[in-house]
Design a protein around this motif. Structure first.
Motif, PDB file in Angstrom:
ATOM      1  N   HIS A 293       0.828  -1.204   0.000  1.00 14.60           N
ATOM      2  CA  HIS A 293       0.000   0.000   0.000  1.00 14.60           C
ATOM      3  C   HIS A 293       0.864   1.256   0.000  1.00 14.60           C
ATOM      4  N   LEU A 294       1.948   1.239   0.769  1.00 15.65           N
ATOM      5  CA  LEU A 294       2.844   2.389   0.808  1.00 15.65           C
ATOM      6  C   LEU A 294       3.457   2.651  -0.558  1.00 15.65           C
ATOM      7  N   ASN A 295       3.902   1.625  -1.238  1.00 12.74           N
ATOM      8  CA  ASN A 295       4.479   1.807  -2.568  1.00 12.74           C
ATOM      9  C   ASN A 295       3.465   2.399  -3.547  1.00 12.74           C
ATOM     10  N   ARG A 296       2.229   1.922  -3.478  1.00 13.51           N
ATOM     11  CA  ARG A 296       1.177   2.480  -4.332  1.00 13.51           C
ATOM     12  C   ARG A 296       0.960   3.958  -4.031  1.00 13.51           C
ATOM     13  N   MET A 297       0.925   4.296  -2.763  1.00 11.05           N
ATOM     14  CA  MET A 297       0.633   5.668  -2.373  1.00 11.05           C
ATOM     15  C   MET A 297       1.765   6.631  -2.735  1.00 11.05           C
ATOM     16  N   LEU A 298       2.994   6.166  -2.639  1.00 10.12           N
ATOM     17  CA  LEU A 298       4.113   7.028  -3.025  1.00 10.12           C
ATOM     18  C   LEU A 298       4.046   7.354  -4.515  1.00 10.12           C
ATOM     19  N   ALA A 299       3.690   6.370  -5.313  1.00  9.46           N
ATOM     20  CA  ALA A 299       3.526   6.628  -6.748  1.00  9.46           C
ATOM     21  C   ALA A 299       2.382   7.592  -6.996  1.00  9.46           C
ATOM     22  N   ALA A 300       1.294   7.457  -6.230  1.00  9.90           N
ATOM     23  CA  ALA A 300       0.141   8.345  -6.395  1.00  9.90           C
ATOM     24  C   ALA A 300       0.484   9.772  -5.974  1.00  9.90           C
ATOM     25  N   VAL A 301       1.232   9.909  -4.877  1.00  7.16           N
ATOM     26  CA  VAL A 301       1.628  11.249  -4.406  1.00  7.16           C
ATOM     27  C   VAL A 301       2.485  11.941  -5.456  1.00  7.16           C
ATOM     28  N   ALA A 302       3.434  11.208  -6.030  1.00  7.26           N
ATOM     29  CA  ALA A 302       4.334  11.795  -7.029  1.00  7.26           C
ATOM     30  C   ALA A 302       3.583  12.292  -8.260  1.00  7.26           C
ATOM     31  N   ALA A 303       2.374  11.760  -8.492  1.00  4.21           N
ATOM     32  CA  ALA A 303       1.597  12.137  -9.675  1.00  4.21           C
ATOM     33  C   ALA A 303       0.630  13.280  -9.419  1.00  4.21           C
ATOM     34  N   VAL A 304       0.502  13.726  -8.159  1.00 10.97           N
ATOM     35  CA  VAL A 304      -0.448  14.797  -7.848  1.00 10.97           C
ATOM     36  C   VAL A 304       0.085  16.125  -8.367  1.00 10.97           C
ATOM     37  N   PRO A 305      -0.656  16.821  -9.213  1.00 10.43           N
ATOM     38  CA  PRO A 305      -0.187  18.118  -9.707  1.00 10.43           C
ATOM     39  C   PRO A 305      -0.318  19.194  -8.635  1.00 10.43           C
ATOM     40  N   GLY A 306       0.583  20.155  -8.690  1.00  7.45           N
ATOM     41  CA  GLY A 306       0.448  21.325  -7.828  1.00  7.45           C
ATOM     42  C   GLY A 306       1.089  21.220  -6.468  1.00  7.45           C
ATOM     43  N   LEU A 307       1.718  20.089  -6.141  1.00  9.07           N
ATOM     44  CA  LEU A 307       2.373  19.994  -4.836  1.00  9.07           C
ATOM     45  C   LEU A 307       3.602  20.895  -4.820  1.00  9.07           C
ATOM     46  N   SER A 308       3.781  21.614  -3.705  1.00  6.12           N
ATOM     47  CA  SER A 308       4.871  22.588  -3.622  1.00  6.12           C
ATOM     48  C   SER A 308       5.967  22.140  -2.680  1.00  6.12           C
ATOM     49  N   TRP A 309       5.929  20.877  -2.233  1.00  7.40           N
ATOM     50  CA  TRP A 309       6.912  20.450  -1.228  1.00  7.40           C
ATOM     51  C   TRP A 309       8.001  19.549  -1.787  1.00  7.40           C
ATOM     52  N   GLY A 310       8.085  19.429  -3.087  1.00 10.70           N
ATOM     53  CA  GLY A 310       9.210  18.748  -3.697  1.00 10.70           C
ATOM     54  C   GLY A 310       9.017  17.278  -3.967  1.00 10.70           C
ATOM     55  N   ALA A 311       7.867  16.698  -3.612  1.00  8.21           N
ATOM     56  CA  ALA A 311       7.678  15.256  -3.772  1.00  8.21           C
ATOM     57  C   ALA A 311       7.790  14.827  -5.224  1.00  8.21           C
ATOM     58  N   ARG A 312       7.350  15.671  -6.142  1.00 10.32           N
ATOM     59  CA  ARG A 312       7.332  15.265  -7.549  1.00 10.32           C
ATOM     60  C   ARG A 312       8.730  15.271  -8.155  1.00 10.32           C
ATOM     61  N   ARG A 313       9.705  15.860  -7.460  1.00 13.22           N
ATOM     62  CA  ARG A 313      11.071  15.870  -7.984  1.00 13.22           C
ATOM     63  C   ARG A 313      11.868  14.649  -7.534  1.00 13.22           C
ATOM     64  N   LEU A 314      11.276  13.830  -6.649  1.00  8.92           N
ATOM     65  CA  LEU A 314      11.973  12.680  -6.110  1.00  8.92           C
ATOM     66  C   LEU A 314      11.451  11.383  -6.720  1.00  8.92           C
ATOM     67  N   SER A 315      12.341  10.401  -6.859  1.00 18.19           N
ATOM     68  CA  SER A 315      11.901   9.083  -7.287  1.00 18.19           C
ATOM     69  C   SER A 315      11.167   8.407  -6.135  1.00 18.19           C
ATOM     70  N   ARG A 316      10.467   7.307  -6.445  1.00 19.12           N
ATOM     71  CA  ARG A 316       9.759   6.594  -5.389  1.00 19.12           C
ATOM     72  C   ARG A 316      10.729   6.093  -4.327  1.00 19.12           C
ATOM     73  N   VAL A 317      11.884   5.585  -4.761  1.00 20.23           N
ATOM     74  CA  VAL A 317      12.865   5.056  -3.814  1.00 20.23           C
ATOM     75  C   VAL A 317      13.404   6.186  -2.931  1.00 20.23           C
ATOM     76  N   GLU A 318      13.709   7.341  -3.552  1.00 19.60           N
ATOM     77  CA  GLU A 318      14.215   8.464  -2.771  1.00 19.60           C
ATOM     78  C   GLU A 318      13.182   8.941  -1.762  1.00 19.60           C
ATOM     79  N   LEU A 319      11.930   9.061  -2.206  1.00 19.12           N
ATOM     80  CA  LEU A 319      10.866   9.523  -1.319  1.00 19.12           C
ATOM     81  C   LEU A 319      10.636   8.538  -0.188  1.00 19.12           C
ATOM     82  N   LEU A 320      10.657   7.252  -0.510  1.00 27.70           N
ATOM     83  CA  LEU A 320      10.488   6.228   0.510  1.00 27.70           C
ATOM     84  C   LEU A 320      11.626   6.288   1.516  1.00 27.70           C
ATOM     85  N   GLY A 321      12.845   6.429   1.023  1.00 24.39           N
ATOM     86  CA  GLY A 321      13.991   6.479   1.915  1.00 24.39           C
ATOM     87  C   GLY A 321      13.918   7.627   2.896  1.00 24.39           C
ATOM     88  N   ILE A 322      13.396   8.774   2.445  1.00 24.06           N
ATOM     89  CA  ILE A 322      13.300   9.950   3.314  1.00 24.06           C
ATOM     90  C   ILE A 322      12.133   9.823   4.284  1.00 24.06           C
TER      91      ILE A 322
END
Length: 326
Positions: free
Chosen positions: A133-162
């Motif tokens: 579920h976490l892996n699915r959600m990280l992919a979904a978060v990265a696809a949300v337009p308009g986020l201003s906190w940098g999530a879309r600039r990170l890969s799933r692995v990078e975001l998960l690691g952080i």
């Protein structure tokens, strides 16, 4: 030798993120603090700060412990167990709730959909494990337009690691060959920077505020000032219930605690530290300070340190400790 007669220490404790170069980070954090000091009217004391004349400075670095593979039976960020994954999901949910409350994200349907998917009904949640579920959600978060906190600039692995770092720390697991858990090894890095025979000023950011709070509970030496910036300590679903010792309180070693939060910092819960943390035996509890910035990502450590409001109490404490020396 009396502790008020020796050179004080200035210890910086970082938050979540990728690998860092400690010496470079120490220099950058001091330069940011120097900018704030100049704005606060301490221009003549900046050289003493940056050159370590007024205090010996150090950067308590522990980020490598999340990636060195020292743990037994636990892989890196990409191999979380179910409990670690659930803690990360809970943290992500609270972070997205804070984002959704910002004016610029109200009505963001993509964000609302992800938030609803993060907390499925019990039947749906039972059909999937937390890691999947976490892996699915990280992919979904990265696809949300308009986020201003940098999530879309990170890969799933990078975001998960952080994002997994707070949960991994609070899990109290991942022992090394000597049996020391990950959180114990991290606190040891902070305590190694602190000489109990010398007065200290400790400035911590983000996850570092959690690490520093727990470390100072073990530290017998005097801490003249504890400064927290961008702290997630009162995050209800993840951090607050898992803090040690309980109930969370100002460490006995701390003489003063200044807590700073930016009004747009989505990592900081709305519940104030001053209202949640119990005082120590001297009656010391966090003093809250609200800041307002015009940056898209206000959680950055340097953004906080460059503020005169943050630098002022640090410079005042350094001046007082310097005046006490012979």
């Amino acid at each position: 030798m009396a502790t008020d007669r020796v050179k004080p220490q200035l210890v910086f404790v970082h938050g979540i993120g990728g690998p860092r170069e400690p010496r470079q980070e120490l220099s950058e954090w001091k330069q940011a603090l120097a900018h704030g000091a100049r704005e606060a009217g301490y221009a003549s004391e900046i050289s003493a700060l940056t050159m370590d004349w007024s205090a010996d400075s150090s950067f308590a670095y522990y980020g490598d412990l999340f990636t060195t593979g020292q743990a037994q039976g636990a892989g890196g960020a990409g191999e979380l167990d179910e409990q670690q994954a659930q803690l990360t999901l809970d943290l992500l949910a609270e972070l997205l709730d804070e984002l959704a409350a910002l004016p610029e994200h109200r009505g963001n349907r993509g964000l609302d959909r992800v938030r609803a998917q993060l907390r499925p009904g019990e039947q749906a949640q039972g059909a999937m494990n937390a890691v999947r579920h976490l892996n699915r959600m990280l992919a979904a978060v990265a696809a949300v337009p308009g986020l201003s906190w940098g999530a879309r600039r990170l890969s799933r692995v990078e975001l998960l690691g952080i994002l997994s770092q707070p949960g991994r720390y609070l899990r109290r697991a991942e022992p090394d060959a000597a049996g020391r858990t990950l959180d114990q090894r991290i606190r040891a890095r902070v305590l190694d920077c602190l000489d109990p025979e010398r007065p200290a000023i400790v400035l911590a950011h983000s996850l570092g505020t959690v690490v520093a709070l727990e470390s100072l509970a073990e530290h017998p030496g005097p801490v003249e000032l504890f400064v927290t910036v961008g702290s997630p300590i009162t995050t209800r679903g993840v951090v607050w219930p898992l803090l040690r010792p309980r109930p969370p309180a100002t460490p006995e070693s701390v003489t003063a605690w200044a807590d700073f939060r930016d009004g747009d910092d989505v990592v900081v819960p709305k519940r104030r530290l001053a209202d949640a943390v119990s005082p120590n035996s001297a009656g010391i509890r966090p003093t809250p300070h609200r800041l307002d910035s015009a940056t898209l990502w206000s959680h950055n450590a340097a953004t906080y340190l460059r503020r005169k409001e943050v630098a002022r109490p640090v410079m005042a404490a350094l001046a007082a400790l310097t005046a006490a020396r012979p």
